[in-house]
Design a protein around this motif. Sequence first.
Motif, PDB file in Angstrom:
ATOM      1  N   PHE A   1      -5.021   8.859  11.219  1.00 20.85           N
ATOM      2  CA  PHE A   1      -4.443  10.062  10.625  1.00 20.85           C
ATOM      3  C   PHE A   1      -3.021   9.824  10.130  1.00 20.85           C
ATOM      4  CE2 PHE A   1      -7.219  11.415  14.222  1.00 20.85           C
ATOM      5  CZ  PHE A   1      -8.310  11.758  13.445  1.00 20.85           C
ATOM      6  N   ARG A   2      -2.734   8.603   9.703  1.00 23.38           N
ATOM      7  CA  ARG A   2      -1.419   8.238   9.173  1.00 23.38           C
ATOM      8  C   ARG A   2      -1.577   7.637   7.783  1.00 23.38           C
ATOM      9  NH1 ARG A   2       2.478   7.128  12.911  1.00 23.38           N
ATOM     10  NH2 ARG A   2       3.817   7.123  11.045  1.00 23.38           N
ATOM     11  N   TRP A   3      -0.513   7.723   6.983  1.00 18.81           N
ATOM     12  CA  TRP A   3      -0.580   7.147   5.645  1.00 18.81           C
ATOM     13  C   TRP A   3      -0.734   5.631   5.712  1.00 18.81           C
ATOM     14  CZ3 TRP A   3       2.662   3.485   3.668  1.00 18.81           C
ATOM     15  CH2 TRP A   3       3.869   3.263   4.337  1.00 18.81           C
ATOM     16  N   THR A   4      -0.258   5.027   6.789  1.00 22.97           N
ATOM     17  CA  THR A   4      -0.437   3.586   6.950  1.00 22.97           C
ATOM     18  C   THR A   4      -1.921   3.225   7.107  1.00 22.97           C
ATOM     19  OG1 THR A   4       0.099   3.940   9.289  1.00 22.97           O
ATOM     20  CG2 THR A   4       1.850   3.112   7.878  1.00 22.97           C
ATOM     21  N   GLY A   5      -2.670   4.122   7.754  1.00 19.12           N
ATOM     22  CA  GLY A   5      -4.108   3.909   7.840  1.00 19.12           C
ATOM     23  C   GLY A   5      -4.769   4.019   6.477  1.00 19.12           C
ATOM     24  N   ALA A   6      -4.272   4.952   5.652  1.00 18.94           N
ATOM     25  CA  ALA A   6      -4.789   5.069   4.284  1.00 18.94           C
ATOM     26  C   ALA A   6      -4.487   3.794   3.495  1.00 18.94           C
ATOM     27  CB  ALA A   6      -4.163   6.282   3.595  1.00 18.94           C
ATOM     28  N   ALA A   7      -3.307   3.206   3.732  1.00 20.23           N
ATOM     29  CA  ALA A   7      -2.955   1.954   3.060  1.00 20.23           C
ATOM     30  C   ALA A   7      -3.879   0.821   3.494  1.00 20.23           C
ATOM     31  CB  ALA A   7      -1.499   1.600   3.345  1.00 20.23           C
ATOM     32  N   LEU A   8      -4.220   0.791   4.776  1.00 25.32           N
ATOM     33  CA  LEU A   8      -5.141  -0.238   5.268  1.00 25.32           C
ATOM     34  C   LEU A   8      -6.507  -0.092   4.620  1.00 25.32           C
ATOM     35  CD1 LEU A   8      -5.888  -2.555   7.180  1.00 25.32           C
ATOM     36  CD2 LEU A   8      -6.388  -0.834   8.938  1.00 25.32           C
TER      37      LEU A   8
ATOM     38  N   GLU B   1      -9.240   4.859  -4.282  1.00 22.29           N
ATOM     39  CA  GLU B   1     -10.003   4.816  -3.031  1.00 22.29           C
ATOM     40  C   GLU B   1     -10.165   6.215  -2.428  1.00 22.29           C
ATOM     41  OE1 GLU B   1     -11.797   4.658   0.439  1.00 22.29           O
ATOM     42  OE2 GLU B   1     -11.976   3.325  -1.270  1.00 22.29           O
ATOM     43  N   PHE B   2     -11.400   6.536  -2.036  1.00 25.80           N
ATOM     44  CA  PHE B   2     -11.698   7.855  -1.483  1.00 25.80           C
ATOM     45  C   PHE B   2     -12.499   7.777  -0.186  1.00 25.80           C
ATOM     46  CE2 PHE B   2     -14.715  11.374  -1.050  1.00 25.80           C
ATOM     47  CZ  PHE B   2     -13.844  12.457  -0.964  1.00 25.80           C
ATOM     48  N   GLY B   3     -13.695   7.175  -0.247  1.00 19.25           N
ATOM     49  CA  GLY B   3     -14.639   7.258   0.872  1.00 19.25           C
ATOM     50  C   GLY B   3     -14.130   6.683   2.171  1.00 19.25           C
ATOM     51  N   ALA B   4     -13.597   5.447   2.126  1.00 16.89           N
ATOM     52  CA  ALA B   4     -13.105   4.817   3.349  1.00 16.89           C
ATOM     53  C   ALA B   4     -11.888   5.558   3.888  1.00 16.89           C
ATOM     54  CB  ALA B   4     -12.756   3.355   3.084  1.00 16.89           C
ATOM     55  N   THR B   5     -11.055   6.074   2.988  1.00 17.82           N
ATOM     56  CA  THR B   5      -9.840   6.769   3.410  1.00 17.82           C
ATOM     57  C   THR B   5     -10.153   8.057   4.153  1.00 17.82           C
ATOM     58  OG1 THR B   5      -8.622   5.865   1.516  1.00 17.82           O
ATOM     59  CG2 THR B   5      -7.673   7.787   2.603  1.00 17.82           C
ATOM     60  N   ILE B   6     -10.998   8.888   3.576  1.00 19.67           N
ATOM     61  CA  ILE B   6     -11.280  10.185   4.195  1.00 19.67           C
ATOM     62  C   ILE B   6     -12.048  10.012   5.509  1.00 19.67           C
ATOM     63  CG2 ILE B   6     -13.490  10.668   3.063  1.00 19.67           C
ATOM     64  CD1 ILE B   6     -12.466  13.557   2.668  1.00 19.67           C
ATOM     65  N   THR B   7     -12.836   8.945   5.616  1.00 19.05           N
ATOM     66  CA  THR B   7     -13.564   8.686   6.856  1.00 19.05           C
ATOM     67  C   THR B   7     -12.637   8.182   7.955  1.00 19.05           C
ATOM     68  OG1 THR B   7     -15.525   8.116   5.549  1.00 19.05           O
ATOM     69  CG2 THR B   7     -15.521   7.448   7.861  1.00 19.05           C
TER      70      THR B   7
ATOM     71  N   VAL C   1      -8.975   8.179   8.008  1.00 19.14           N
ATOM     72  CA  VAL C   1      -7.729   8.896   8.324  1.00 19.14           C
ATOM     73  C   VAL C   1      -7.764  10.372   7.934  1.00 19.14           C
ATOM     74  CG1 VAL C   1      -6.281   6.846   8.260  1.00 19.14           C
ATOM     75  CG2 VAL C   1      -6.685   8.121   6.149  1.00 19.14           C
ATOM     76  N   SER C   2      -8.923  10.864   7.523  1.00 22.84           N
ATOM     77  CA  SER C   2      -9.088  12.272   7.189  1.00 22.84           C
ATOM     78  C   SER C   2      -8.299  12.649   5.929  1.00 22.84           C
ATOM     79  CB  SER C   2      -8.683  13.150   8.379  1.00 22.84           C
ATOM     80  OG  SER C   2      -9.067  14.487   8.169  1.00 22.84           O
ATOM     81  N   ASN C   3      -8.150  13.954   5.718  1.00 24.76           N
ATOM     82  CA  ASN C   3      -7.541  14.490   4.484  1.00 24.76           C
ATOM     83  C   ASN C   3      -6.404  15.415   4.883  1.00 24.76           C
ATOM     84  OD1 ASN C   3      -6.975  15.482   1.955  1.00 24.76           O
ATOM     85  ND2 ASN C   3      -8.917  16.559   1.695  1.00 24.76           N
ATOM     86  N   ILE C   4      -5.253  14.843   5.214  1.00 22.70           N
ATOM     87  CA  ILE C   4      -4.128  15.600   5.759  1.00 22.70           C
ATOM     88  C   ILE C   4      -3.051  15.754   4.683  1.00 22.70           C
ATOM     89  CG2 ILE C   4      -2.388  15.710   7.569  1.00 22.70           C
ATOM     90  CD1 ILE C   4      -4.186  13.850   9.216  1.00 22.70           C
ATOM     91  N   PRO C   5      -2.686  16.979   4.306  1.00 21.44           N
ATOM     92  CA  PRO C   5      -1.659  17.174   3.274  1.00 21.44           C
ATOM     93  C   PRO C   5      -0.339  16.524   3.670  1.00 21.44           C
ATOM     94  CG  PRO C   5      -2.788  19.238   3.778  1.00 21.44           C
ATOM     95  CD  PRO C   5      -3.243  18.253   4.802  1.00 21.44           C
ATOM     96  N   GLY C   6       0.242  15.799   2.726  1.00 20.76           N
ATOM     97  CA  GLY C   6       1.529  15.167   2.956  1.00 20.76           C
ATOM     98  C   GLY C   6       1.480  13.898   3.775  1.00 20.76           C
ATOM     99  N   GLU C   7       0.323  13.548   4.305  1.00 19.19           N
ATOM    100  CA  GLU C   7       0.205  12.358   5.161  1.00 19.19           C
ATOM    101  C   GLU C   7      -0.850  11.390   4.650  1.00 19.19           C
ATOM    102  OE1 GLU C   7       1.385   9.801   7.918  1.00 19.19           O
ATOM    103  OE2 GLU C   7       2.266  11.788   7.778  1.00 19.19           O
ATOM    104  N   THR C   8      -2.069  11.872   4.403  1.00 22.71           N
ATOM    105  CA  THR C   8      -3.135  10.990   3.935  1.00 22.71           C
ATOM    106  C   THR C   8      -3.820  11.505   2.673  1.00 22.71           C
ATOM    107  OG1 THR C   8      -4.864  12.056   5.280  1.00 22.71           O
ATOM    108  CG2 THR C   8      -3.592  10.282   6.317  1.00 22.71           C
TER     109      THR C   8
END
Length: 227
Positions: free
Chosen positions: A89-96, A162-168, A170-177
């Motif tokens: 649930f962090r933007w760093t996870g979205a980057a990964l 990128e969409f599918g791996a990210t939302i699975t 780190v979820s879809n958190i405004p301002g974070e992911t």
Amino acid sequence: MLSPAEWEVIGLSLKVSAVAIAFMLPVAFALAWVLARTRMPGKLLLDALIHLPLVLPPVVTGWLLLLAFGTNGPIGGPLARWLGVSLMFRWTGAALAAAIMALPLMVRAMRISIENVDRRLESAARTLGASKMRAFASVTLPLALPGLLAGTVLGFARSIGEFGATITFVSNIPGETRTLPLAIYTALQLPGGETAVTRLAVIAVVLSLLALAASEWLVRRSPRNAI
């Protein structure tokens, strides 16, 4: 005009993609070099594993990241316990997640670029007294550079989309992911969100076209295409 929330989404998307590519660039180059220049056991399997995210459903990739980097995962657990680092649930996870999805395209472009370098030029440099490192820095790297940059730009474009791996993962958190694709998805679910979807979609198309054009231009500057 874009709203402050939309500017935030664009800024976050660019940050996530930039960090993803910066993190994955040395990894992609090392893997491309191994595939292009070595004869090692299991090379075919390594090649298949690198390109697996291209054919797997992105949701499966996100699920595997969740298993590996979750609080109780084999990687995420030690990171959280020993270093206090959590990617969930962090933007760093979205980057990964973006980095993993961009890796196959980066490796493929870089591998082709390295394979196109004439080894006779490297041998000539060695004959003239250059060390392996100097021959690499003065001959191999400059000749392969357009392809390496093309792979980097292509990976950047892939990470923005990128969409599918990210939302699975780190979820879809405004301002974070909530990156650009997730913001478009969210706007589609809202009544009257068509205008926001149009604005964000146009930005996504423009960014993707610019990246693809830059990648193609760099590919055309590679040694083989310059002949």
